[in-house]
Design a protein around this motif. Sequence first.
Motif, PDB file in Angstrom:
ATOM      1  N   SER A 149       0.749  -1.216   0.466  1.00 55.05           N
ATOM      2  CA  SER A 149      -0.070   0.029  -0.054  1.00 55.05           C
ATOM      3  C   SER A 149       1.084   1.590   0.035  1.00 55.05           C
ATOM      4  O   SER A 149       0.770   2.482  -0.094  1.00 55.05           O
ATOM      5  CB  SER A 149      -0.635   0.249   0.794  1.00 55.05           C
ATOM      6  OG  SER A 149      -1.866  -0.656   1.025  1.00 55.05           O
ATOM      7  N   GLU A 150       2.316   1.452   0.504  1.00 49.01           N
ATOM      8  CA  GLU A 150       2.652   2.487   0.600  1.00 49.01           C
ATOM      9  C   GLU A 150       3.666   2.572  -0.314  1.00 49.01           C
ATOM     10  O   GLU A 150       3.824   3.903  -1.446  1.00 49.01           O
ATOM     11  CB  GLU A 150       4.252   1.574   1.976  1.00 49.01           C
ATOM     12  CG  GLU A 150       4.908   3.140   1.955  1.00 49.01           C
ATOM     13  CD  GLU A 150       4.210   4.509   2.124  1.00 49.01           C
ATOM     14  OE1 GLU A 150       5.567   5.696   1.828  1.00 49.01           O
ATOM     15  OE2 GLU A 150       3.121   4.779   2.781  1.00 49.01           O
TER      16      GLU A 150
ATOM     17  N   THR B 259      10.161   1.959  -0.624  1.00 49.52           N
ATOM     18  CA  THR B 259       9.401   0.632  -1.462  1.00 49.52           C
ATOM     19  C   THR B 259      10.199  -0.658  -1.358  1.00 49.52           C
ATOM     20  O   THR B 259       9.757  -1.142  -2.125  1.00 49.52           O
ATOM     21  CB  THR B 259       8.760   1.592  -1.970  1.00 49.52           C
ATOM     22  OG1 THR B 259       9.142   1.289  -3.305  1.00 49.52           O
ATOM     23  CG2 THR B 259       8.020   2.273  -2.238  1.00 49.52           C
TER      24      THR B 259
ATOM     25  N   ASN C 201      10.324  12.629  -2.343  1.00 49.37           N
ATOM     26  CA  ASN C 201       8.863  11.592  -3.543  1.00 49.37           C
ATOM     27  C   ASN C 201       9.926  10.167  -3.340  1.00 49.37           C
ATOM     28  O   ASN C 201       9.863   9.726  -3.600  1.00 49.37           O
ATOM     29  CB  ASN C 201       8.620  11.909  -4.763  1.00 49.37           C
ATOM     30  CG  ASN C 201       7.402  12.469  -3.952  1.00 49.37           C
ATOM     31  OD1 ASN C 201       6.616  13.991  -4.834  1.00 49.37           O
ATOM     32  ND2 ASN C 201       6.165  12.625  -3.083  1.00 49.37           N
TER      33      ASN C 201
ATOM     34  N   ARG D  51       0.813   8.107  -6.086  1.00 52.79           N
ATOM     35  CA  ARG D  51      -0.460   9.025  -6.145  1.00 52.79           C
ATOM     36  C   ARG D  51       0.370   9.975  -6.096  1.00 52.79           C
ATOM     37  O   ARG D  51       0.611  10.850  -6.669  1.00 52.79           O
ATOM     38  CB  ARG D  51      -1.762   8.089  -4.946  1.00 52.79           C
ATOM     39  CG  ARG D  51      -2.347   7.562  -5.858  1.00 52.79           C
ATOM     40  CD  ARG D  51      -3.585   7.639  -4.601  1.00 52.79           C
ATOM     41  NE  ARG D  51      -3.267   7.147  -3.480  1.00 52.79           N
ATOM     42  CZ  ARG D  51      -3.177   6.159  -2.696  1.00 52.79           C
ATOM     43  NH1 ARG D  51      -2.768   5.190  -3.401  1.00 52.79           N
ATOM     44  NH2 ARG D  51      -2.858   5.638  -1.180  1.00 52.79           N
ATOM     45  N   ASP D  52       1.157  10.178  -4.952  1.00 56.08           N
ATOM     46  CA  ASP D  52       1.673  11.621  -4.551  1.00 56.08           C
ATOM     47  C   ASP D  52       2.659  11.904  -5.630  1.00 56.08           C
ATOM     48  O   ASP D  52       2.886  12.935  -6.219  1.00 56.08           O
ATOM     49  CB  ASP D  52       2.950  11.480  -3.038  1.00 56.08           C
ATOM     50  CG  ASP D  52       1.473  11.524  -2.002  1.00 56.08           C
ATOM     51  OD1 ASP D  52       0.439  11.047  -2.094  1.00 56.08           O
ATOM     52  OD2 ASP D  52       2.220  10.644  -0.466  1.00 56.08           O
TER      53      ASP D  52
ATOM     54  N   LYS E 209       1.878   1.799  -3.806  1.00 57.51           N
ATOM     55  CA  LYS E 209       0.767   2.910  -4.019  1.00 57.51           C
ATOM     56  C   LYS E 209       0.379   4.538  -3.694  1.00 57.51           C
ATOM     57  O   LYS E 209      -0.048   5.292  -4.288  1.00 57.51           O
ATOM     58  CB  LYS E 209      -0.352   2.089  -3.947  1.00 57.51           C
ATOM     59  CG  LYS E 209      -0.165   0.233  -4.450  1.00 57.51           C
ATOM     60  CD  LYS E 209      -1.708  -0.066  -4.737  1.00 57.51           C
ATOM     61  CE  LYS E 209      -1.988  -1.202  -5.450  1.00 57.51           C
ATOM     62  NZ  LYS E 209      -2.664  -1.940  -5.409  1.00 57.51           N
ATOM     63  N   LYS E 210       0.781   4.716  -2.586  1.00 57.21           N
ATOM     64  CA  LYS E 210       0.624   6.348  -2.177  1.00 57.21           C
ATOM     65  C   LYS E 210       1.372   6.554  -2.192  1.00 57.21           C
ATOM     66  O   LYS E 210       1.179   7.881  -2.692  1.00 57.21           O
ATOM     67  CB  LYS E 210       0.505   5.960  -0.248  1.00 57.21           C
ATOM     68  CG  LYS E 210       0.238   6.919   0.280  1.00 57.21           C
ATOM     69  CD  LYS E 210       0.600   6.938   1.911  1.00 57.21           C
ATOM     70  CE  LYS E 210      -0.043   8.286   2.526  1.00 57.21           C
ATOM     71  NZ  LYS E 210       1.034   9.124   2.477  1.00 57.21           N
TER      72      LYS E 210
END
Length: 143
Positions: free
Chosen positions: A33-34, A81, A74, A40-41, A36-37
């Motif tokens: 999930s991280e 990740t 970012n 998105r950022d 994916k987050k």
Amino acid sequence: MNIIVNGAVTLLVGVIGGTVGAWLQGVFIGPLSEQKKVRRDIAYNLEFYAHVYGSPGIGPDEELREVYASLRDNGVRLGGTLDITCYALFERVHLVLPQRDVRAAAKDLKRLANQVLRANPEFTQENPDLAKRIRMQLKFPVN
């Protein structure tokens, strides 16, 4: 006596199931999930700050520093990740991005961040191209 044994077994299975579920969440699902987050950022920042990195070194110092910090953050978070447990397995079944693309995008994000602060005419053309390459590496739709 059977009721007590059944109750104890049910309780034990519930505790074990909850423990295993929490472990799976912490080790696998949370890190997936991280990524994916973070993606998105990055998508948001590349779109929102396009006017700044498209005209590097031009604008209020505070805004330039904010864009620098966001893009660099970012890049660092994206690179982090790669530490996902069993990344190669998840990559093979397409649950995460290929490692080479993540490494390249993280490197390019840091480069883009560094170039935001410098007023260099070469960066005016290079930065939008760099952002486009990052979008392709992260499998975003490219305009």
